[in-house]
Design an enzyme around this catalytic site. Sequence first.
Site, PDB file in Angstrom:
ATOM      1  CG  ASP A  67      -0.200  -0.099   2.439  1.00  0.00           C
ATOM      2  OD1 ASP A  67       1.166  -0.210   2.585  1.00  0.00           O
ATOM      3  OD2 ASP A  67      -0.838  -0.019   3.568  1.00  0.00           O
ATOM      4  NE  ARG A 239      -4.356   0.747   3.035  1.00  0.00           N
ATOM      5  CZ  ARG A 239      -4.668  -0.381   2.566  1.00  0.00           C
ATOM      6  NH1 ARG A 239      -4.320  -1.390   3.270  1.00  0.00           N
ATOM      7  NH2 ARG A 239      -5.108  -0.487   1.214  1.00  0.00           N
ATOM      8  N   PRO A 329       8.085  -5.829   4.547  1.00  0.00           N
ATOM      9  CG  PRO A 329       5.822  -6.408   5.405  1.00  0.00           C
ATOM     10  CD  PRO A 329       7.026  -6.809   5.274  1.00  0.00           C
TER      11      PRO A 329
END
Length: 587
Positions: A67, A239, A329
Site C-alpha cells: 500500500d 489507510r 514490508p
Amino acid sequence: MQYHLNGFRPGDPAHHPATDTKSDTDVLIVGTGPAGLTLAAYLAQFPHIRTRIIERRDGPLVMGQADGIACRTMEMFQAFGFAHRVAHEAYHVNETTFWNPDDTGQITRTGRIDDVEEGLSEQPHVILSQARVHDFYLDLMRKAPTRLEPEYGTEITGLTIADTVTAHTNNGDIETRYVIGCDGARSAVRRALNIPLQGAAENAAWGVMDILATTDFPDIRLKSAIQSRDQGSLLIIPREGGYMVRFYIELAKLNPDERVADRDLTADDLIAAARRILAPHTLDVKEVVWWSVYEIGQRVTDRFANTAPGDTTPPQVFIAGDACHTHSPKAGQGMNVSMQDAFNLGWKLQGVIEGRAPASLLHSYSAERQAVAQDLIDFDRDFARAFAAKGKDPKAFQSHFQKHARYTAGVETRYAPSQLTGPADHQSLATGYTIGKRFHSAPVIRWADAHKMQLGHTITANGRWRLFHFVGDTDHTGALGTLIATYTPANADPDAIIDLRTIVQTPHRMTTAGTTHAPVKGTLGLQDMEKLFCPDPSADIFDTRGIDRKIGALVLVRPDQYVSHVLPPGQQDVLVNWLNQILGSGP
C-alpha cells in the site's frame, strides 16, 4: 497534455485510437503484479510492439497487500498520467510520530517529524491499495493503441530458449522474442532459469492486518512507530478512506527450524498482541478487512536475466519485482522498487525492438537493478532490526528513520558510471541534477501560455530521451535542434527520439522566442509551442538546481527519468559521442 496534433479528435484524449499490430509476439509478461502491469502499460503504447501479459489467477487483484507509494513512484505515476488519481484517493503521509516507554513502562510520544523533508519532491508520500494501482494501470492499457488486456488463468510450466523463447503454459505454447517474469516470490520463470533467491530469514514472526476500529490512541490517523518495553513493536499506517488502518505487529521470535505457519496464529492473536503494545490505550476492532502473518527475511538473486554478467549474448528472459528480491514490508519499498524495475526495463526493450538501440543495451537492466535490489536488501535488514530493537535510547529509531528518509522516499537510487551514466566531469554546471540519479523537478513558467508548472512533468512515459538546455550567455537551441535531427527517423516528428526543452533565465514577460523554440510536427505541420520555459520567480530553477548562469548546462535525461549526463551547451561533439554509443549514429 497535448493532443489534436494530427487533426481534431473529440472525446477522452487519453483514449487512443486502436491500432492494428502484427500477430507475432515480441514481449510476453508473466504476472499482473505491480512490476508486470507497469511494464505492460508502458509497452502497450507502442503499436509496433506486440505485447501479451498472462496471469495464473482467474481475474484482477481485489485486495492488495502492498500500500505504500513513495514520492519517487508518484513521480513515475505522473509520467504515466495518473498521479492525480492516486493522490485524490490516497491517504497522504504528512507526519510520523514515535512512541516509546517512559520510566513507568507506559508508552508515550517521544517524537513527531515531517515524514518527507521539504523540497525533496513535488509529489507526496501516499498510501493506497495495490489493487487500486492495478486498476489505474489496467485502465491505461485498455485505452492504449494496442488495447492490451491480461490473459487470466494462464500459467507458465516451462521455458525453451533458442533464437526465440517458447513459453510453455497450461493453455498452449507461446513463441516470443522476450519473456519477463513478474510472477512473484515463487516465480515459475525464475525456477525455469534455475536462478535461486539467496539470503536468510531473521527468525522473527510478524503480523499485518487492515482493520476498522475505534481507539483512544491519539495518533491513529498518523503514521506511528511504537516500541513498547516488553510487548514488542507496532507500526501504524493509516489507510485511504479516513477509517481503515493497517497494523504491523511484532509477534514472536522463531526457533531456527521453525516456520511461522507452525504457530497456527489467528487474527485474534494479532488483535491481542496489538492491544498489549498499545496499553493502556484501548482498541476495539469492528472488522478485520485482511490479515496475514509472515517471517522477516531478505533474499535477492545474483542476476535478473538469463545471461550471466560478462556474457556477450544479449539476454532474452528477465525477472523483476518479487521474482528477484523479497524483504519485509514495513519500509514500504517492495511495490515501489518492483515498479521501478519494470520502468527501467521497459524503455530498453522498446528501443531494442524498434531498432533504436543495440540489443547489448539489455545487459544494463540486470547490472543496474540488481545493485539497487542489493541496496534494498541491506537497508531492509537494518531497518527491520532497528524497529524491533529494545534499547535505552528512545530516539534511536527516530534517528534511524530520519537518516534514511531519502531512501524510503525512493529518491536515493544512483546508477553507477556505465554506458548510460556519464562521468562527473561537468557536474558543477548543474549541481542539483546528479548524474545517475532521478531528474529532480522544479517549478517553471511555460513561455507560450504563462502556465506555472513542474519541469519534470514534461517527462512522460513515451520512450523519448529528454535534453534540457539551460541557457547561459549563448542560446544553442538551433544547433542542438540540428544535432537531434540526425537521430530522428524519416517522416517522424523532430522530438520522436530526443525531446529538446529550453530553459532561459529571463522572466517570461521579457522573453522573446524564435522559430527554433517551436518545432513543426504532425501530419498538419503544426508548431509545438510548449518547448520553451522561464524561471518561476518564487523558486528560480537556476538557483534551486545549481545551474551555472554563465555557461548554462545540458542535462540529458533517460526515458525512465534518470540523469544520463551533464555537459556544457557548446560541446555538441561530446554529446554526439555519448548518444552514439547508446542510440547508434542515427537512422
